[in-house]
Scaffold this active site. Structure first.
Site, PDB file in Angstrom:
ATOM      1  N   GLY A 167       0.834  -1.191   0.000  1.00 39.59           N
ATOM      2  CA  GLY A 167       0.000   0.000   0.000  1.00 39.59           C
ATOM      3  C   GLY A 167       0.869   1.242   0.000  1.00 39.59           C
ATOM      4  O   GLY A 167       2.045   1.192  -0.361  1.00 39.59           O
ATOM      5  N   ARG A 168       0.306   2.347   0.438  1.00 39.23           N
ATOM      6  CA  ARG A 168       1.075   3.595   0.476  1.00 39.23           C
ATOM      7  C   ARG A 168       1.908   3.732   1.739  1.00 39.23           C
ATOM      8  O   ARG A 168       2.843   4.535   1.785  1.00 39.23           O
ATOM      9  CB  ARG A 168       0.147   4.798   0.311  1.00 39.23           C
ATOM     10  CG  ARG A 168      -0.282   4.967  -1.134  1.00 39.23           C
ATOM     11  CD  ARG A 168      -0.968   6.281  -1.385  1.00 39.23           C
ATOM     12  NE  ARG A 168      -2.271   6.314  -0.739  1.00 39.23           N
ATOM     13  CZ  ARG A 168      -2.733   7.338  -0.044  1.00 39.23           C
ATOM     14  NH1 ARG A 168      -2.033   8.417   0.118  1.00 39.23           N
ATOM     15  NH2 ARG A 168      -3.924   7.279   0.494  1.00 39.23           N
TER      16      ARG A 168
ATOM     17  N   GLU B 218       5.943   3.828   1.772  1.00 31.75           N
ATOM     18  CA  GLU B 218       6.704   4.974   1.257  1.00 31.75           C
ATOM     19  C   GLU B 218       7.108   5.938   2.355  1.00 31.75           C
ATOM     20  O   GLU B 218       8.129   6.605   2.255  1.00 31.75           O
ATOM     21  CB  GLU B 218       5.950   5.690   0.138  1.00 31.75           C
ATOM     22  CG  GLU B 218       4.833   6.591   0.591  1.00 31.75           C
ATOM     23  CD  GLU B 218       4.099   7.262  -0.552  1.00 31.75           C
ATOM     24  OE1 GLU B 218       3.652   8.398  -0.359  1.00 31.75           O
ATOM     25  OE2 GLU B 218       3.960   6.663  -1.622  1.00 31.75           O
TER      26      GLU B 218
ATOM     27  N   CYS C  98       4.021  -6.366  -2.310  1.00 30.02           N
ATOM     28  CA  CYS C  98       3.608  -5.178  -3.042  1.00 30.02           C
ATOM     29  C   CYS C  98       4.634  -4.057  -2.873  1.00 30.02           C
ATOM     30  O   CYS C  98       5.743  -4.145  -3.354  1.00 30.02           O
ATOM     31  CB  CYS C  98       2.201  -4.776  -2.620  1.00 30.02           C
ATOM     32  SG  CYS C  98       1.412  -3.589  -3.712  1.00 30.02           S
ATOM     33  N   HIS C  99       4.269  -2.981  -2.168  1.00 31.40           N
ATOM     34  CA  HIS C  99       5.188  -1.874  -1.913  1.00 31.40           C
ATOM     35  C   HIS C  99       6.019  -2.095  -0.639  1.00 31.40           C
ATOM     36  O   HIS C  99       6.899  -1.296  -0.332  1.00 31.40           O
ATOM     37  CB  HIS C  99       4.424  -0.547  -1.802  1.00 31.40           C
ATOM     38  CG  HIS C  99       3.927  -0.044  -3.115  1.00 31.40           C
ATOM     39  ND1 HIS C  99       2.910  -0.660  -3.814  1.00 31.40           N
ATOM     40  CD2 HIS C  99       4.295   1.024  -3.864  1.00 31.40           C
ATOM     41  CE1 HIS C  99       2.674   0.007  -4.930  1.00 31.40           C
ATOM     42  NE2 HIS C  99       3.512   1.027  -4.989  1.00 31.40           N
TER      43      HIS C  99
ATOM     44  N   TYR D 110       5.499  -5.111  -6.287  1.00 37.09           N
ATOM     45  CA  TYR D 110       4.657  -4.498  -7.300  1.00 37.09           C
ATOM     46  C   TYR D 110       5.599  -3.911  -8.356  1.00 37.09           C
ATOM     47  O   TYR D 110       6.629  -3.319  -8.005  1.00 37.09           O
ATOM     48  CB  TYR D 110       3.766  -3.420  -6.669  1.00 37.09           C
ATOM     49  CG  TYR D 110       2.732  -2.912  -7.634  1.00 37.09           C
ATOM     50  CD1 TYR D 110       1.668  -3.726  -8.020  1.00 37.09           C
ATOM     51  CD2 TYR D 110       2.839  -1.647  -8.192  1.00 37.09           C
ATOM     52  CE1 TYR D 110       0.726  -3.281  -8.930  1.00 37.09           C
ATOM     53  CE2 TYR D 110       1.899  -1.195  -9.096  1.00 37.09           C
ATOM     54  CZ  TYR D 110       0.849  -2.022  -9.473  1.00 37.09           C
ATOM     55  OH  TYR D 110      -0.078  -1.583 -10.381  1.00 37.09           O
TER      56      TYR D 110
END
Length: 187
Positions: free
Chosen positions: A87-88, A91, A117-118, A137
């Site tokens: 997800g975000r 980051e 993913c992330h 991802y």
């Protein structure tokens, strides 16, 4: 069974936090969920990412995901494995030196790490990829190679997992069965 740690943050991908959490509990493992700046009893907002034919995933509001332990009191030595959803959240979580120190502990002690993913953005920032191979991802691939790792491209169905030593990585939530199966083999 194993005692596991899951690091999440606001706008973690809903399925990538909730589903693995439930799978691991169902298999008899204990899972503590933590987030920098949050205490047990609080929660994070999640986001649902879907593949609907656009150039990238779409994002919709998800559920609240409960935090079960205080981040400031986490002792990674008390855990047998680490889960890093995507997800975000990764980051900005990768900017937290305490998150990176936790990841380095699991890597240094060769305890199983599952990232999806992330989530591998955190692995790259922690400097644990070295010459290892890692799935993620596809938009995260440049960070994997910049971090010294080798990017493993996912199958078109995004349902594969890759194992490199104590590291189990996957491209996105369609890989949950393969990702969790391989992670539990390492536990």
């Amino acid at each position: 069974m194993s005692r596991l740690l899951m690091i999440v943050g606001d706008f973690v991908e809903d399925y990538e936090a909730m589903v693995p959490y439930q799978i691991l509990l169902c298999a008899g493992h204990s899972v503590d969920t933590v987030c920098p700046g949050k205490k047990a009893g609080e929660s994070v907002a999640t986001a649902i990412h879907d593949f609907e034919g656009h150039q990238t995933y779409s994002e919709k509001p998800g559920h609240r995901f409960a935090i079960t332990a205080d981040f400031v009191s986490v002792d990674p030595a008390r855990y047998d494995g680490l889960v890093i959803p995507g997800g975000r959240a990764p980051e900005y979580l990768r900017l937290d030196e305490n998150v990176l120190a936790i990841v380095r502990h699991f890597d240094d002690t060769k305890k199983p790490i599952a990232a999806i993913c992330h989530g591998p953005q955190i692995l790259a920032a922690a400097g644990v990829l070295g010459s290892r191979a890692c799935s993620c991802y596809p938009a995260v691939a440049p960070e994997i190679t910049a971090g010294g790792g080798t990017y493993i491209a996912p199958a078109a169905t995004m349902d594969s997992a890759h194992v490199d030593g104590n590291l189990v990585t996957a491209p996105a939530w369609p890989a949950h069965p393969a990702w969790m199966r391989e992670f539990m083999k390492l536990l």
